[in-house]
Design a protein around this motif. Sequence first.
Motif, mmCIF file in Angstrom:
data_model
loop_
_atom_site.group_PDB
_atom_site.id
_atom_site.type_symbol
_atom_site.label_atom_id
_atom_site.label_comp_id
_atom_site.label_asym_id
_atom_site.label_seq_id
_atom_site.Cartn_x
_atom_site.Cartn_y
_atom_site.Cartn_z
ATOM 1 N N ALA A 260 0.771 -0.797 -0.164
ATOM 2 C CA ALA A 260 0.269 -0.023 -0.248
ATOM 3 C C ALA A 260 0.849 1.187 -0.375
ATOM 4 O O ALA A 260 1.327 1.251 0.894
ATOM 5 C CB ALA A 260 -0.731 0.178 1.078
ATOM 6 N N GLY A 261 0.696 2.245 -0.504
ATOM 7 C CA GLY A 261 1.173 3.477 -1.381
ATOM 8 C C GLY A 261 2.533 3.705 -1.795
ATOM 9 O O GLY A 261 2.859 4.395 -2.190
ATOM 10 N N LYS A 262 3.243 2.755 -2.154
ATOM 11 C CA LYS A 262 4.040 2.218 -3.156
ATOM 12 C C LYS A 262 3.554 2.416 -4.656
ATOM 13 O O LYS A 262 2.684 1.784 -5.544
ATOM 14 C CB LYS A 262 4.723 0.957 -3.464
ATOM 15 N N ARG A 263 4.564 3.267 -5.164
ATOM 16 C CA ARG A 263 4.615 3.687 -7.105
ATOM 17 C C ARG A 263 5.659 2.595 -7.364
ATOM 18 O O ARG A 263 6.461 2.295 -7.428
ATOM 19 C CB ARG A 263 4.830 5.046 -6.625
ATOM 20 N N VAL A 264 4.675 1.689 -8.838
ATOM 21 C CA VAL A 264 5.333 1.072 -9.086
ATOM 22 C C VAL A 264 5.001 0.895 -11.045
ATOM 23 O O VAL A 264 4.071 1.204 -10.994
ATOM 24 C CB VAL A 264 5.107 -0.346 -9.012
ATOM 25 N N LEU A 265 6.191 0.926 -11.429
ATOM 26 C CA LEU A 265 5.983 0.912 -12.936
ATOM 27 C C LEU A 265 6.696 -0.803 -13.398
ATOM 28 O O LEU A 265 7.467 -1.096 -12.958
ATOM 29 C CB LEU A 265 6.773 1.698 -13.486
ATOM 30 N N VAL A 266 5.977 -1.546 -14.068
ATOM 31 C CA VAL A 266 6.251 -2.690 -14.662
ATOM 32 C C VAL A 266 6.350 -2.392 -16.562
ATOM 33 O O VAL A 266 5.312 -1.893 -16.734
ATOM 34 C CB VAL A 266 5.410 -3.881 -14.125
ATOM 35 N N THR A 267 7.487 -2.697 -16.754
ATOM 36 C CA THR A 267 7.484 -2.636 -18.551
ATOM 37 C C THR A 267 6.670 -3.583 -19.117
ATOM 38 O O THR A 267 6.995 -4.941 -17.741
ATOM 39 C CB THR A 267 8.601 -2.016 -18.766
ATOM 40 N N GLY A 268 5.735 -3.284 -19.844
ATOM 41 C CA GLY A 268 5.535 -4.429 -21.096
ATOM 42 C C GLY A 268 4.341 -5.605 -19.781
ATOM 43 O O GLY A 268 4.600 -6.147 -20.014
ATOM 44 N N GLY A 269 3.301 -4.673 -19.434
ATOM 45 C CA GLY A 269 2.454 -5.248 -18.858
ATOM 46 C C GLY A 269 0.985 -5.865 -19.502
ATOM 47 O O GLY A 269 -0.107 -5.177 -18.657
ATOM 48 N N GLY B 72 5.933 11.731 -9.465
ATOM 49 C CA GLY B 72 7.525 12.026 -9.183
ATOM 50 C C GLY B 72 8.509 11.055 -8.789
ATOM 51 O O GLY B 72 8.710 11.438 -8.020
ATOM 52 N N GLY B 73 8.517 9.890 -9.393
ATOM 53 C CA GLY B 73 9.022 8.898 -9.359
ATOM 54 C C GLY B 73 8.193 7.775 -9.058
ATOM 55 O O GLY B 73 6.970 7.896 -9.331
ATOM 56 N N VAL B 74 8.754 6.356 -8.700
ATOM 57 C CA VAL B 74 8.406 4.750 -8.126
ATOM 58 C C VAL B 74 9.527 4.576 -6.880
ATOM 59 O O VAL B 74 10.518 5.140 -7.065
ATOM 60 C CB VAL B 74 8.413 4.312 -9.632
ATOM 61 N N ASP B 75 8.741 3.782 -6.579
ATOM 62 C CA ASP B 75 9.695 3.314 -5.148
ATOM 63 C C ASP B 75 9.895 1.999 -5.922
ATOM 64 O O ASP B 75 10.675 1.513 -5.553
ATOM 65 C CB ASP B 75 8.150 2.928 -4.515
ATOM 66 N N ILE B 76 9.313 1.333 -7.187
ATOM 67 C CA ILE B 76 9.530 -0.025 -7.252
ATOM 68 C C ILE B 76 10.037 -0.360 -9.197
ATOM 69 O O ILE B 76 8.898 0.250 -9.307
ATOM 70 C CB ILE B 76 8.601 -1.296 -6.880
ATOM 71 N N LEU B 77 10.562 -0.790 -9.712
ATOM 72 C CA LEU B 77 10.830 -0.040 -10.553
ATOM 73 C C LEU B 77 10.654 -2.321 -11.508
ATOM 74 O O LEU B 77 12.187 -2.771 -10.833
ATOM 75 C CB LEU B 77 12.002 -0.165 -11.464
ATOM 76 N N VAL B 78 10.036 -2.482 -11.835
ATOM 77 C CA VAL B 78 10.238 -4.048 -12.698
ATOM 78 C C VAL B 78 10.302 -4.293 -14.722
ATOM 79 O O VAL B 78 9.783 -3.738 -15.287
ATOM 80 C CB VAL B 78 9.061 -4.877 -12.321
ATOM 81 N N ASN B 79 11.605 -4.186 -14.640
ATOM 82 C CA ASN B 79 12.152 -4.183 -15.782
ATOM 83 C C ASN B 79 11.869 -5.727 -16.447
ATOM 84 O O ASN B 79 13.216 -6.717 -16.603
ATOM 85 C CB ASN B 79 13.221 -3.237 -16.356
ATOM 86 N N ASN B 80 10.558 -5.371 -17.220
ATOM 87 C CA ASN B 80 10.052 -6.259 -17.385
ATOM 88 C C ASN B 80 10.694 -7.434 -19.423
ATOM 89 O O ASN B 80 10.765 -8.288 -19.134
ATOM 90 C CB ASN B 80 8.696 -6.877 -17.626
ATOM 91 N N VAL B 81 9.968 -6.189 -19.865
ATOM 92 C CA VAL B 81 10.427 -6.330 -21.201
ATOM 93 C C VAL B 81 11.413 -7.228 -21.931
ATOM 94 O O VAL B 81 12.907 -7.030 -21.476
ATOM 95 C CB VAL B 81 10.093 -5.016 -21.724
ATOM 96 N N GLY B 82 11.158 -8.157 -22.278
ATOM 97 C CA GLY B 82 12.325 -8.621 -22.941
ATOM 98 C C GLY B 82 11.585 -9.497 -24.657
ATOM 99 O O GLY B 82 10.222 -9.864 -23.966
#
Length: 267
Positions: A15-24, A84-94
């Motif tokens: 809760a409260g975490k900003r996340v970016l997941v590429t290729g979702g 304003g940014g993210v707390d978690i970044l998941v570089n998934n694209v491939g």
Amino acid sequence: MNNYNHIEIDPKELAGKRVLVTGGTKGGMGEAIVKRLTKAGATVITTARTTPDELKNTELFIQADISTVDGTVKIVDYILERFGGVDILVNNVGSSSTPTGGVLKQTDADWQRTFDTNLFAAVRLDRGLIPPMLKQGYGVIIHITSIQRRFPGENTMAYSAAKAALANYSKALATELAPKGIRVNSIAPGFTETKAAERLIERMAQERGCTYDAARQSLMDSLGGIPIGRTARPEEVAEMVAFLVSDRASYIVGAEHTIDGGIVRTL
């Protein structure tokens, strides 16, 4: 028997975490990761080259080609301006799209495109989104590599090389950022039955005049067999991601976690 559907998920863990997941999108690992982290209470933004028809929240989606400089700039600018940014970044694209036929059939453009997608996309996004993490003294970055970095073949050599480079980069980045409160880890999936893999198996079955199960088994055999006896499901990779980005994994840094049912037999 796989019981991941019965795992109890704490809806407030992220809760409260900003996340970016590429290729979702499109029924792959990225989509499974988005769903899993959303269930844990995170605000999850995702990307894809095309906008999905069933898109429900436009604020949490960025249409961009992550393999290009312009695409990553678009993503970073949007994230910084809106969140304003993210707390978690998941570089998934491939992905791998080099032509078959060996090294002489693979041009500079093929190699560049493969590295842009599988290495430089992550490098560029990391570079753009790490500064806010440094400012807040906290962040988690996950890179999705592949067991193919250990199994280079004539038709996947560019992809394997790019994923090997991503694993090496991930390790170095983890060492640099850990003292600053940012954890970096990677995950190396094996044969995962995504929608794209299902389409590949269906094509193989049609071309060979065999059943879907027989075509799948042929692919498994080509990897030397899978000791657990089946392919992975995207949700199982997502579960590993959910653990690694949580505080439950607060002391795990710079590690590559293989999730392949036992394909890799070396230490």
